[in-house]
Design an enzyme around this catalytic site. Structure first.
Site, PDB file in Angstrom:
ATOM      1  N   ASP A   8       0.318  -2.033  -2.450  1.00 54.15           N
ATOM      2  CA  ASP A   8      -0.767  -2.936  -2.087  1.00 54.15           C
ATOM      3  C   ASP A   8      -0.329  -3.600  -0.785  1.00 54.15           C
ATOM      4  O   ASP A   8       0.502  -4.492  -0.788  1.00 54.15           O
ATOM      5  CB  ASP A   8      -0.958  -3.961  -3.221  1.00 54.15           C
ATOM      6  N   LYS A  70      -2.984  -7.146   8.977  1.00 59.97           N
ATOM      7  CA  LYS A  70      -4.086  -6.399   8.373  1.00 59.97           C
ATOM      8  C   LYS A  70      -5.426  -6.776   9.003  1.00 59.97           C
ATOM      9  O   LYS A  70      -6.366  -5.986   8.994  1.00 59.97           O
ATOM     10  CB  LYS A  70      -4.104  -6.700   6.876  1.00 59.97           C
TER      11      LYS A  70
END
Ligand code: AMP
Length: 607
Positions: A8, A70
């Site tokens: 993740d 991100k």
């Protein structure tokens, strides 16, 4: 035995898991934590630090510490999200050779996938240390809302980290996999995922024969814990300014300390009813005296500061269920994912929305990595019958004359799938058409992402509208799109397979889009934009008219000056939305203008 790790790769934290002897397990890092900050840093001696080590020195080495990469991955330099990040990032962003984003750290600049690769390498190392063997394969998760570029860039990051990324899966799908693992459920569940930087809501159907089908998914790649932190920072900065007349925003070091303190306060308010923010020697005043920041924030105040952010997630949920034609009462369980779901007001809002308490069985920080590991194991296991049916996160279509996008495959269509639609020529004696393959929900083509283009020529000279062309979109199980155009009269056809666009520059895209308009097929567009534009222009005019009376009433107070300043900001943003021709932005700005107008009218009415 070969392991596939599930990663993740989060905005704030990352987590790695593996299935061992049939049991999915999250792997702790060297410090014993099950999640690792998605942060990297370069020290003065050019040493690379990742995770907790990077976080620990982030205040003293803010300029060379990268967080929330991100939010940058797979994005173009000119894009709105990057402009947003530029306003607040403590590290230096520069434009790369492909209009991409680079980060300057000491003696060189790094592409974003390189930065993410450093985090992924760390996760790989954690797994290797725990398992006592090398790891080569991984399943990495991304927000459901990530577009092709962002997925491709994430895959690139995996490759740079020395991992074979055997599948990219959506975070909510992974969460549902972990939730349903070994339970043989036939259920429709919603996954509410609010992390550090992104929000996702998905509805999945799980069946006991191992089929997990995503019914609907939506989200906002720019809504997350950091926005909650920012509200606290603003509150602290504004309070400090009215008390001391000093603006902390200009001071990088102070801002970094505020950022940390704001996050800490937010987390404490998940447990406590109030918390004290205490930052001694935050700055020195003009008269060289040290100033301290000390303020108590109650949970009630915090909830007031962030109520609209919670509401934004509720609105997206509402819209998603509506679009999918699913009633709230049809959802049989709600899975919470992401650190932010520990915030009481968020849990309350979700429970209230669905009329049921969310499921408590799964750990919101670990569930996504566990799901990725489960998927990884299933992909390499012989005879595993688990099937994942995903949906297209974005609408796919072609650009037509006038510049609109005509959708062929709507958002949230289950893949694999194929759709065909018939178009006609838009000009007399047109012998060629250019097919521009677009991805995105905006009606105006230029606001969507151009995935690829090709020309079908050799058409018979004929009046506009008399030559028919079939356009077929095909998406396979890996999400790869191919498009074919066929002249129905002669049977002549042309096709392309679309690859991710990370290699295309913005200018190339823009000129292709411009050129495409001259060739394209016909359809009228832009009405919605025009209506909204008129509404916004009218509102700007009304707000501007109020400036003089409002200034008279409250112009001498801090509150008043602040309100006027804010209103100027709203007008500025609304004008930008008009010039950008972005309907979604216009809608937001129209709401903001209406709110400002109400406040102004209230102020004047009270006197
Ligand atoms: P994730 O991306 O899922 O790791 O979520 C990280 C976000 O959750 C960050 O914004 C954190 O500040 C926030 N967070 C983590 N733990 C808590 C908590 N106990 N209460 C409130 N927010 C939290």
């Amino acid at each position: 035995m070969e392991y596939v790790i599930g990663i993740d790769l989060g905005t704030t934290n990352s987590c790695v898991a593996v299935v061992q002897n049939g049991v999915p397990t999250v792997l702790p890092n060297r410090q014993g934590y099950k999640t690792t900050p998605s942060m990297i840093a370069m020290t003065e001696t050019k040493k690379r630090l990742v995770g907790h080590l990077a976080k620990r020195q982030s205040i003293t080495n803010a300029e060379f510490t990268v967080y929330a990469a991100k939010r940058l991955i797979g994005r173009k330099w000119n894009s709105e999200p990057i402009k947003q990040v530029l306003k607040s990032a403590s590290f230096k962003l520069v434009e790369g050779p492909h209009q991409d984003v680079r980060i300057e750290l000491r003696d060189r600049s790094y592409a974003v996938p390189e930065i993410s690769a450093m985090v992924l390498s760390e996760m790989k190392a954690i797994a290797e240390e725990y398992l006592g063997q090398e790891v080569h394969k991984a399943v990495i998760t991304v927000p459901a809302y990530f577009n092709d570029n962002q997925r491709q860039a994430t895959k690139d990051a995996g490759m740079i980290a020395g991992l074979e990324v055997i599948r990219i899966i959506n975070e909510p799908t992974a969460a549902a996999l972990a939730y349903g693992f070994g339970r043989r459920l036939d259920k429709q569940v919603a996954v509410y995922d609010l992390g550090g930087g992104t929000f996702d809501i998905s509805v999945l159907e799980m069946s006991s024969d191992g089929v997990f089908k995503v019914i609907s998914t939506a989200g906002d790649t720019f809504l997350g814990g950091e926005d909650w932190d920012t509200r606290i920072i603003d509150w602290l900065v504004d309070g400090f300014k009215s008390e001391h007349g000093v603006d902390l925003r200009g001071d990088r070091m102070a801002l970094q300390r505020l950022k940390d303190a704001a996050e800490k306060a937010k987390i404490e308010l998940s447990q406590q009813r109030e918390t004290e923010v205490n930052l001694p020697f935050i700055i020195t005043s003009g008269r060289n005296e040290a100033l301290h920041l000390q303020r108590v924030l109650t949970r009630a105040e915090f909830e007031q500061l962030t109520g609209d952010l919670v509401q934004r997630t509720v609105d997206i949920m509402d819209q998603t269920l509506d679009d999918a034609g699913i009633g709230r009462d049809e959802i049989e369980d709600v899975v919470l994912v992401g650190g932010m779901t520990r915030v009481p007001s968020i849990e309350r809002a979700v429970a209230q929305f669905f009329g049921r308490e969310p499921s408590k069985g799964v750990h919101p920080d670990e569930v996504v990595a566990l799901g990725a590991a489960i998927q990884g194991a299933a992909l390499v296991e012989q005879g595993n019958k688990m099937i994942l049916l995903d949906v297209t996160p974005h609408t796919l279509g072609v650009m037509v004359a006038g510049g609109a996008t005509e959708p062929l495959i709507p958002q949230n269509t289950t893949v694999p799938t194929a759709r065909t639609r018939t178009f006609t020529t838009s000009r007399d004696n047109q012998t060629a058409v250019k097919i521009l393959v677009m991805q995105g929900e905006h009606e105006r083509g230029a606001d969507n992402e151009l995935l690829g283009e090709f020309i079908l020529d050799g058409l018979r000279r004929a009046p506009a509208g008399s030559i028919e062309i079939d356009v077929t979109f095909d998406i396979n199980a890996d999400g790869i799109v191919s498009v074919r155009a066929k002249d129905l009269e002669t049977g002549r056809d042309q096709s392309i397979t679309v690859a991710a666009t990370s290699g295309l520059t913005k200018d190339e895209i823009r000129s292709m889009v411009e050129e495409g308009k001259r060739f394209a097929v016909d359809r009228k567009a832009g009405e919605e934009f025009e209506a909204k534009r008129q509404e916004v222009e009218g509102l700007i005019h009304e707000v501007e008219k109020m400036f003089v009376p409002v200034e008279k009433v409250v112009g001498s107070s801090d509150f008043g000056r602040d309100a006027l300043e804010r209103a100027r900001g709203v007008i500025e943003r609304a004008r930008q939305a008009v010039s950008k021709k972005d309907v979604m932005l216009l809608k937001e700005q129209s709401d903001a203008l209406s709110r400002t107008l109400r406040v102004f009218k209230g102020v004047v009415a009270r006197t």
